[in-house]
Design a protein around this motif. Structure first.
Motif, PDB file in Angstrom:
ATOM      1  N   TYR A  39     -42.737 -41.754  -4.837  1.00 31.56           N
ATOM      2  CA  TYR A  39     -41.882 -42.570  -3.971  1.00 31.56           C
ATOM      3  C   TYR A  39     -40.878 -43.395  -4.763  1.00 31.56           C
ATOM      4  O   TYR A  39     -40.348 -44.379  -4.266  1.00 31.56           O
ATOM      5  CB  TYR A  39     -42.730 -43.435  -3.029  1.00 31.56           C
ATOM      6  CG  TYR A  39     -43.242 -42.612  -1.890  1.00 31.56           C
ATOM      7  CD1 TYR A  39     -42.395 -42.240  -0.851  1.00 31.56           C
ATOM      8  CD2 TYR A  39     -44.537 -42.135  -1.880  1.00 31.56           C
ATOM      9  CE1 TYR A  39     -42.844 -41.438   0.170  1.00 31.56           C
ATOM     10  CE2 TYR A  39     -44.990 -41.340  -0.848  1.00 31.56           C
ATOM     11  CZ  TYR A  39     -44.142 -40.994   0.173  1.00 31.56           C
ATOM     12  OH  TYR A  39     -44.588 -40.184   1.185  1.00 31.56           O
ATOM     13  N   GLY A  40     -40.597 -42.982  -5.979  1.00 29.35           N
ATOM     14  CA  GLY A  40     -39.557 -43.648  -6.764  1.00 29.35           C
ATOM     15  C   GLY A  40     -38.180 -43.290  -6.222  1.00 29.35           C
ATOM     16  O   GLY A  40     -37.848 -42.120  -6.067  1.00 29.35           O
ATOM     17  N   ASP A  41     -37.391 -44.294  -5.903  1.00 28.90           N
ATOM     18  CA  ASP A  41     -36.037 -44.100  -5.382  1.00 28.90           C
ATOM     19  C   ASP A  41     -35.057 -44.313  -6.527  1.00 28.90           C
ATOM     20  O   ASP A  41     -34.943 -45.424  -7.049  1.00 28.90           O
ATOM     21  CB  ASP A  41     -35.796 -45.103  -4.256  1.00 28.90           C
ATOM     22  CG  ASP A  41     -34.448 -44.932  -3.592  1.00 28.90           C
ATOM     23  OD1 ASP A  41     -33.590 -44.184  -4.123  1.00 28.90           O
ATOM     24  OD2 ASP A  41     -34.230 -45.565  -2.545  1.00 28.90           O
ATOM     25  N   CYS A  42     -34.352 -43.254  -6.889  1.00 26.23           N
ATOM     26  CA  CYS A  42     -33.427 -43.293  -8.025  1.00 26.23           C
ATOM     27  C   CYS A  42     -31.968 -43.228  -7.583  1.00 26.23           C
ATOM     28  O   CYS A  42     -31.086 -42.902  -8.378  1.00 26.23           O
ATOM     29  CB  CYS A  42     -33.738 -42.141  -8.979  1.00 26.23           C
ATOM     30  SG  CYS A  42     -35.373 -42.238  -9.703  1.00 26.23           S
ATOM     31  N   ARG A  43     -31.704 -43.549  -6.326  1.00 31.50           N
ATOM     32  CA  ARG A  43     -30.328 -43.460  -5.840  1.00 31.50           C
ATOM     33  C   ARG A  43     -29.412 -44.491  -6.483  1.00 31.50           C
ATOM     34  O   ARG A  43     -28.234 -44.242  -6.667  1.00 31.50           O
ATOM     35  CB  ARG A  43     -30.286 -43.606  -4.317  1.00 31.50           C
ATOM     36  CG  ARG A  43     -30.879 -42.397  -3.595  1.00 31.50           C
ATOM     37  CD  ARG A  43     -30.883 -42.587  -2.120  1.00 31.50           C
ATOM     38  NE  ARG A  43     -31.827 -43.677  -1.795  1.00 31.50           N
ATOM     39  CZ  ARG A  43     -32.090 -44.085  -0.579  1.00 31.50           C
ATOM     40  NH1 ARG A  43     -31.478 -43.560   0.457  1.00 31.50           N
ATOM     41  NH2 ARG A  43     -32.963 -45.048  -0.366  1.00 31.50           N
ATOM     42  N   LYS A  44     -29.945 -45.662  -6.806  1.00 32.01           N
ATOM     43  CA  LYS A  44     -29.127 -46.717  -7.413  1.00 32.01           C
ATOM     44  C   LYS A  44     -29.615 -46.978  -8.826  1.00 32.01           C
ATOM     45  O   LYS A  44     -30.816 -47.123  -9.054  1.00 32.01           O
ATOM     46  CB  LYS A  44     -29.241 -48.010  -6.599  1.00 32.01           C
ATOM     47  CG  LYS A  44     -28.683 -47.909  -5.205  1.00 32.01           C
ATOM     48  CD  LYS A  44     -28.829 -49.224  -4.484  1.00 32.01           C
ATOM     49  CE  LYS A  44     -28.369 -49.118  -3.055  1.00 32.01           C
ATOM     50  NZ  LYS A  44     -28.615 -50.358  -2.322  1.00 32.01           N
ATOM     51  N   GLY A  45     -28.688 -47.047  -9.747  1.00 28.22           N
ATOM     52  CA  GLY A  45     -29.047 -47.365 -11.120  1.00 28.22           C
ATOM     53  C   GLY A  45     -29.855 -46.274 -11.784  1.00 28.22           C
ATOM     54  O   GLY A  45     -29.894 -45.128 -11.336  1.00 28.22           O
ATOM     55  N   ARG A  46     -30.541 -46.654 -12.855  1.00 27.83           N
ATOM     56  CA  ARG A  46     -31.325 -45.687 -13.616  1.00 27.83           C
ATOM     57  C   ARG A  46     -32.814 -46.002 -13.609  1.00 27.83           C
ATOM     58  O   ARG A  46     -33.616 -45.224 -14.113  1.00 27.83           O
ATOM     59  CB  ARG A  46     -30.812 -45.629 -15.054  1.00 27.83           C
ATOM     60  CG  ARG A  46     -29.415 -45.033 -15.119  1.00 27.83           C
ATOM     61  CD  ARG A  46     -28.890 -45.006 -16.502  1.00 27.83           C
ATOM     62  NE  ARG A  46     -28.545 -46.377 -16.879  1.00 27.83           N
ATOM     63  CZ  ARG A  46     -28.196 -46.761 -18.083  1.00 27.83           C
ATOM     64  NH1 ARG A  46     -28.132 -45.879 -19.047  1.00 27.83           N
ATOM     65  NH2 ARG A  46     -27.895 -48.003 -18.338  1.00 27.83           N
ATOM     66  N   ARG A  47     -33.177 -47.131 -13.054  1.00 32.79           N
ATOM     67  CA  ARG A  47     -34.584 -47.507 -12.985  1.00 32.79           C
ATOM     68  C   ARG A  47     -35.084 -47.267 -11.561  1.00 32.79           C
ATOM     69  O   ARG A  47     -34.515 -47.789 -10.607  1.00 32.79           O
ATOM     70  CB  ARG A  47     -34.749 -48.987 -13.348  1.00 32.79           C
ATOM     71  CG  ARG A  47     -36.186 -49.420 -13.401  1.00 32.79           C
ATOM     72  CD  ARG A  47     -36.286 -50.858 -13.954  1.00 32.79           C
ATOM     73  NE  ARG A  47     -37.657 -51.265 -14.051  1.00 32.79           N
ATOM     74  CZ  ARG A  47     -38.314 -51.916 -13.087  1.00 32.79           C
ATOM     75  NH1 ARG A  47     -37.702 -52.231 -11.961  1.00 32.79           N
ATOM     76  NH2 ARG A  47     -39.569 -52.245 -13.243  1.00 32.79           N
ATOM     77  N   PRO A  48     -36.145 -46.478 -11.405  1.00 28.41           N
ATOM     78  CA  PRO A  48     -36.646 -46.184 -10.054  1.00 28.41           C
ATOM     79  C   PRO A  48     -37.117 -47.443  -9.326  1.00 28.41           C
ATOM     80  O   PRO A  48     -37.659 -48.363  -9.927  1.00 28.41           O
ATOM     81  CB  PRO A  48     -37.833 -45.245 -10.292  1.00 28.41           C
ATOM     82  CG  PRO A  48     -37.648 -44.731 -11.674  1.00 28.41           C
ATOM     83  CD  PRO A  48     -36.918 -45.795 -12.436  1.00 28.41           C
TER      84      PRO A  48
END
Length: 153
Positions: free
Chosen positions: A82-91
């Motif tokens: 459930y890591g969201d990587c849409r913004k930035g580089r940190r999930p």
């Protein structure tokens, strides 16, 4: 709930050098739990997982299930699904369920999978919830599927 399921020839999980679960031919399942998940999701996903027909028959068609090939299941909890990587580089893991909810639904999934596999005598092995695990697997195919109960609601 989200499951990443890989068909394997062998899979093993270790915690602190000790084997906590291993299977031969079967399905390796990475399982993530999100805040919106319920017991119903755990049971539905376990039933679907147990019944998947993704093993090849003699003509090469994927039409056999784990029960047809005597396969096992190795289930490992994985909140990073459930890591969201849409913004930035940190999930961002804000959708992932907290530890208590995730552990309860992980256990419910494993229990429902055990019940679904019991008639065929198929083994269900696990990692150790919340532990730092080392995973070895010999993928078969490769065949990898992603199942997400949010898409079924």
């Amino acid at each position: 709930m989200r499951a990443v399921i890989q068909r394997v020839r062998h899979a093993c999980v270790r915690v602190d050098g000790q084997v906590t679960g291993q299977i031969g031919t079967g399905l390796f399942v990475l399982l993530g739990v999100e805040q919106a998940d319920t017991l119903k999701d755990a049971q539905a996903l376990a039933t679907k997982t147990a019944g998947l027909r993704i093993f090849s028959d003699e003509s090469g068609k994927m039409c056999l299930g784990a029960s047809d090939v005597g396969g096992g299941f190795l289930v490992v909890s994985n909140f990073t699904l459930y890591g969201d990587c849409r913004k930035g580089r940190r999930p961002d893991f804000t959708r992932a369920a907290g530890a208590a909810q995730a552990q309860a639904l992980y256990r419910a999934f494993v229990q429902a999978l055990c019940e679904a596999c019991a008639p065929a005598g198929l083994p269900v092995e696990t990692g150790l919830f919340g532990a730092d695990m080392r995973i070895e697997m010999d993928g078969d195919g490769p065949v990898t599927l992603v199942l997400d109960t949010a898409e079924w609601r």
